[in-house]
Scaffold this motif. Sequence first.
Motif, PDB file in Angstrom:
ATOM      1  N   VAL A  86       0.823  -1.206   0.000  1.00  0.00           N
ATOM      2  CA  VAL A  86       0.000   0.000   0.000  1.00  0.00           C
ATOM      3  C   VAL A  86       0.859   1.259   0.000  1.00  0.00           C
ATOM      4  CG1 VAL A  86      -0.228   0.117   2.518  1.00  0.00           C
ATOM      5  CG2 VAL A  86      -2.023   1.083   1.073  1.00  0.00           C
ATOM      6  N   ARG A  87       2.072   1.170   0.535  1.00  0.00           N
ATOM      7  CA  ARG A  87       2.953   2.342   0.541  1.00  0.00           C
ATOM      8  C   ARG A  87       3.308   2.776  -0.875  1.00  0.00           C
ATOM      9  NH1 ARG A  87       7.226  -0.152   4.702  1.00  0.00           N
ATOM     10  NH2 ARG A  87       6.705  -1.915   3.333  1.00  0.00           N
ATOM     11  N   ASP A  88       3.534   1.809  -1.740  1.00  0.00           N
ATOM     12  CA  ASP A  88       3.864   2.140  -3.130  1.00  0.00           C
ATOM     13  C   ASP A  88       2.663   2.767  -3.839  1.00  0.00           C
ATOM     14  OD1 ASP A  88       6.383   1.083  -2.772  1.00  0.00           O
ATOM     15  OD2 ASP A  88       5.814  -0.908  -3.500  1.00  0.00           O
ATOM     16  N   ILE A  89       1.490   2.182  -3.613  1.00  0.00           N
ATOM     17  CA  ILE A  89       0.284   2.667  -4.282  1.00  0.00           C
ATOM     18  C   ILE A  89      -0.119   4.048  -3.764  1.00  0.00           C
ATOM     19  CG2 ILE A  89      -2.128   2.146  -4.828  1.00  0.00           C
ATOM     20  CD1 ILE A  89      -0.153   0.193  -6.024  1.00  0.00           C
ATOM     21  N   ALA A  90       0.096   4.297  -2.485  1.00  0.00           N
ATOM     22  CA  ALA A  90      -0.332   5.562  -1.878  1.00  0.00           C
ATOM     23  C   ALA A  90       0.679   6.695  -2.056  1.00  0.00           C
ATOM     24  CB  ALA A  90      -0.603   5.368  -0.383  1.00  0.00           C
ATOM     25  N   ALA A  91       1.878   6.372  -2.487  1.00  0.00           N
ATOM     26  CA  ALA A  91       2.961   7.359  -2.511  1.00  0.00           C
ATOM     27  C   ALA A  91       2.619   8.602  -3.325  1.00  0.00           C
ATOM     28  CB  ALA A  91       4.240   6.712  -3.047  1.00  0.00           C
ATOM     29  N   GLU A  92       2.046   8.419  -4.502  1.00  0.00           N
ATOM     30  CA  GLU A  92       1.755   9.563  -5.370  1.00  0.00           C
ATOM     31  C   GLU A  92       0.723  10.496  -4.729  1.00  0.00           C
ATOM     32  OE1 GLU A  92      -0.135  10.554  -9.788  1.00  0.00           O
ATOM     33  OE2 GLU A  92       0.503   8.510  -9.306  1.00  0.00           O
ATOM     34  N   GLN A  93      -0.351   9.911  -4.185  1.00  0.00           N
ATOM     35  CA  GLN A  93      -1.378  10.737  -3.562  1.00  0.00           C
ATOM     36  C   GLN A  93      -0.856  11.437  -2.307  1.00  0.00           C
ATOM     37  OE1 GLN A  93      -4.464  11.516  -4.722  1.00  0.00           O
ATOM     38  NE2 GLN A  93      -3.793  10.451  -6.563  1.00  0.00           N
ATOM     39  N   CYS A 205      -6.080  16.797  12.908  1.00  0.00           N
ATOM     40  CA  CYS A 205      -5.849  16.107  11.647  1.00  0.00           C
ATOM     41  C   CYS A 205      -7.149  15.580  11.072  1.00  0.00           C
ATOM     42  CB  CYS A 205      -4.831  14.980  11.811  1.00  0.00           C
ATOM     43  SG  CYS A 205      -5.504  13.457  12.468  1.00  0.00           S
ATOM     44  N   ALA A 206      -7.132  15.386   9.762  1.00  0.00           N
ATOM     45  CA  ALA A 206      -8.249  14.797   9.029  1.00  0.00           C
ATOM     46  C   ALA A 206      -7.724  13.548   8.336  1.00  0.00           C
ATOM     47  CB  ALA A 206      -8.789  15.789   8.000  1.00  0.00           C
ATOM     48  N   ALA A 207      -8.451  12.439   8.499  1.00  0.00           N
ATOM     49  CA  ALA A 207      -7.990  11.164   7.953  1.00  0.00           C
ATOM     50  C   ALA A 207      -9.116  10.455   7.219  1.00  0.00           C
ATOM     51  CB  ALA A 207      -7.452  10.272   9.071  1.00  0.00           C
ATOM     52  N   SER A 208      -8.727   9.596   6.303  1.00  0.00           N
ATOM     53  CA  SER A 208      -9.698   8.750   5.619  1.00  0.00           C
ATOM     54  C   SER A 208      -9.048   7.402   5.363  1.00  0.00           C
ATOM     55  CB  SER A 208     -10.163   9.401   4.309  1.00  0.00           C
ATOM     56  OG  SER A 208     -11.302   8.736   3.798  1.00  0.00           O
ATOM     57  N   VAL A 209      -9.875   6.446   4.951  1.00  0.00           N
ATOM     58  CA  VAL A 209      -9.421   5.058   4.907  1.00  0.00           C
ATOM     59  C   VAL A 209      -9.215   4.566   3.471  1.00  0.00           C
ATOM     60  CG1 VAL A 209     -11.710   4.003   4.848  1.00  0.00           C
ATOM     61  CG2 VAL A 209      -9.842   2.802   5.974  1.00  0.00           C
ATOM     62  N   ILE A 210      -8.299   3.622   3.326  1.00  0.00           N
ATOM     63  CA  ILE A 210      -7.996   2.981   2.048  1.00  0.00           C
ATOM     64  C   ILE A 210      -8.522   1.548   2.088  1.00  0.00           C
ATOM     65  CG2 ILE A 210      -6.151   2.138   0.538  1.00  0.00           C
ATOM     66  CD1 ILE A 210      -4.416   4.448   1.678  1.00  0.00           C
ATOM     67  N   PHE A 211      -9.259   1.161   1.041  1.00  0.00           N
ATOM     68  CA  PHE A 211      -9.790  -0.198   0.936  1.00  0.00           C
ATOM     69  C   PHE A 211      -9.013  -0.975  -0.117  1.00  0.00           C
ATOM     70  CE2 PHE A 211     -13.281   2.461   2.396  1.00  0.00           C
ATOM     71  CZ  PHE A 211     -13.810   1.727   3.443  1.00  0.00           C
ATOM     72  N   ASN A 212      -8.915  -2.291   0.079  1.00  0.00           N
ATOM     73  CA  ASN A 212      -8.247  -3.134  -0.907  1.00  0.00           C
ATOM     74  C   ASN A 212      -9.256  -3.779  -1.848  1.00  0.00           C
ATOM     75  OD1 ASN A 212      -9.426  -5.242   0.515  1.00  0.00           O
ATOM     76  ND2 ASN A 212      -7.507  -6.077   1.287  1.00  0.00           N
ATOM     77  N   TYR A 213      -8.793  -4.727  -2.643  1.00  0.00           N
ATOM     78  CA  TYR A 213      -9.649  -5.353  -3.655  1.00  0.00           C
ATOM     79  C   TYR A 213     -10.764  -6.189  -3.042  1.00  0.00           C
ATOM     80  CZ  TYR A 213      -7.103  -9.693  -2.753  1.00  0.00           C
ATOM     81  OH  TYR A 213      -6.560 -10.802  -2.148  1.00  0.00           O
ATOM     82  N   ARG A 214     -10.648  -6.521  -1.756  1.00  0.00           N
ATOM     83  CA  ARG A 214     -11.713  -7.232  -1.052  1.00  0.00           C
ATOM     84  C   ARG A 214     -12.637  -6.274  -0.303  1.00  0.00           C
ATOM     85  NH1 ARG A 214      -8.412 -12.189   1.892  1.00  0.00           N
ATOM     86  NH2 ARG A 214      -8.115 -13.507   0.037  1.00  0.00           N
ATOM     87  N   ASN A 215     -12.420  -4.992  -0.524  1.00  0.00           N
ATOM     88  CA  ASN A 215     -13.147  -3.936   0.184  1.00  0.00           C
ATOM     89  C   ASN A 215     -12.916  -3.992   1.692  1.00  0.00           C
ATOM     90  OD1 ASN A 215     -14.061  -2.875  -2.165  1.00  0.00           O
ATOM     91  ND2 ASN A 215     -16.136  -3.658  -2.005  1.00  0.00           N
ATOM     92  N   VAL A 249      -6.568   6.032  -4.111  1.00  0.00           N
ATOM     93  CA  VAL A 249      -5.689   4.921  -3.753  1.00  0.00           C
ATOM     94  C   VAL A 249      -6.486   3.620  -3.679  1.00  0.00           C
ATOM     95  CG1 VAL A 249      -4.098   3.981  -2.042  1.00  0.00           C
ATOM     96  CG2 VAL A 249      -4.115   6.443  -2.501  1.00  0.00           C
ATOM     97  N   SER A 250      -7.695   3.677  -3.111  1.00  0.00           N
ATOM     98  CA  SER A 250      -8.538   2.490  -3.023  1.00  0.00           C
ATOM     99  C   SER A 250      -8.840   1.930  -4.402  1.00  0.00           C
ATOM    100  CB  SER A 250      -9.851   2.828  -2.301  1.00  0.00           C
ATOM    101  OG  SER A 250      -9.622   3.211  -0.959  1.00  0.00           O
ATOM    102  N   THR A 251      -9.127   2.817  -5.348  1.00  0.00           N
ATOM    103  CA  THR A 251      -9.395   2.381  -6.719  1.00  0.00           C
ATOM    104  C   THR A 251      -8.182   1.661  -7.294  1.00  0.00           C
ATOM    105  OG1 THR A 251     -10.934   4.207  -7.088  1.00  0.00           O
ATOM    106  CG2 THR A 251     -10.004   3.156  -9.040  1.00  0.00           C
ATOM    107  N   ARG A 252      -7.003   2.195  -7.050  1.00  0.00           N
ATOM    108  CA  ARG A 252      -5.783   1.566  -7.531  1.00  0.00           C
ATOM    109  C   ARG A 252      -5.519   0.239  -6.836  1.00  0.00           C
ATOM    110  NH1 ARG A 252      -1.499   6.635  -8.124  1.00  0.00           N
ATOM    111  NH2 ARG A 252      -2.853   7.957  -9.393  1.00  0.00           N
ATOM    112  N   MET A 253      -6.040   0.095  -5.614  1.00  0.00           N
ATOM    113  CA  MET A 253      -5.904  -1.159  -4.876  1.00  0.00           C
ATOM    114  C   MET A 253      -6.933  -2.195  -5.314  1.00  0.00           C
ATOM    115  SD  MET A 253      -3.418  -1.042  -2.502  1.00  0.00           S
ATOM    116  CE  MET A 253      -3.919  -2.113  -1.175  1.00  0.00           C
TER     117      MET A 253
END
Length: 259
Positions: A86-93, A205-215, A249-253
């Motif tokens: 997930v670190r690689d996928i999230a890096a750009e965002q 802080c403001a945070a949101s969550v990342i989902f994977n291909y299994r949601n 990022v979730s979409t990319r995951m």
Amino acid sequence: MTTKNTNNSSSLGRALSLLNEVCCSPVPLRFADLVERVELPKATVHRILNTLIEQGMVRFDEGSQVYHAGYGLLELAHQAWSKIDVRDIAAEQMRELWTETGETIHLAVLDRGDVIYIDKLESPKSLRLYSSVGKKGPGYCTGVGKALMAYLSEETLQEAISAQSFQKHTETTILNEQALRSALKQVRKTKVALDLEEHEEGIQCAASVIFNYRNEAVAAISITAPKFRVDDEKFKHFQERVKDACTEVSTRMGAMAST
């Protein structure tokens, strides 16, 4: 040697072309349809299809005489997605958020009720924060913690809540299960978790969550900034931006769009 490599590449290209036709056609295709589409000799198409069937990449329906995508593709996709960091996928965002806001950006995961920071882009502005890569933090009073806890199953959530100390860090720290559950309900509604000076005085802080291909909720991103330099309007903007970033990022995951 050169000829052999060329032939292998050509064979691979033909197989991928056939697989693409089988998988992407809006209707199941017969053998004659595939021969026509890929413009290859019948014997070649037959040989490649048999190989794809043996590998589970393609299924042949004897009754209707058509070809379908094979279940082996699902296993292949599962293996590929499960090895994605997930670190690689999230890096750009994360980099985009850092460039836009000039504030500290965190990426964290949940471990039995605690958060572990697995990546961090430090604000270029002078500010000392509690967090550092590899360090653990409480789940109940951090944005990333609440973002991740909000999507746990009831059984896992209860275990995570039982692991919380509910120690008072500031005047706004959540101090009991009822208040935490109420906050998590709001997170599920808005898709944003807030830390309003709950862990560190003067820091929000403001945070949101990342989902994977299994949601499944697998990580969270946060924008962290001192209250003195972020007014309400800017903080609301941060909330929308971190939510959008995590959606991307979730979409990319491989997460479903409805998540």
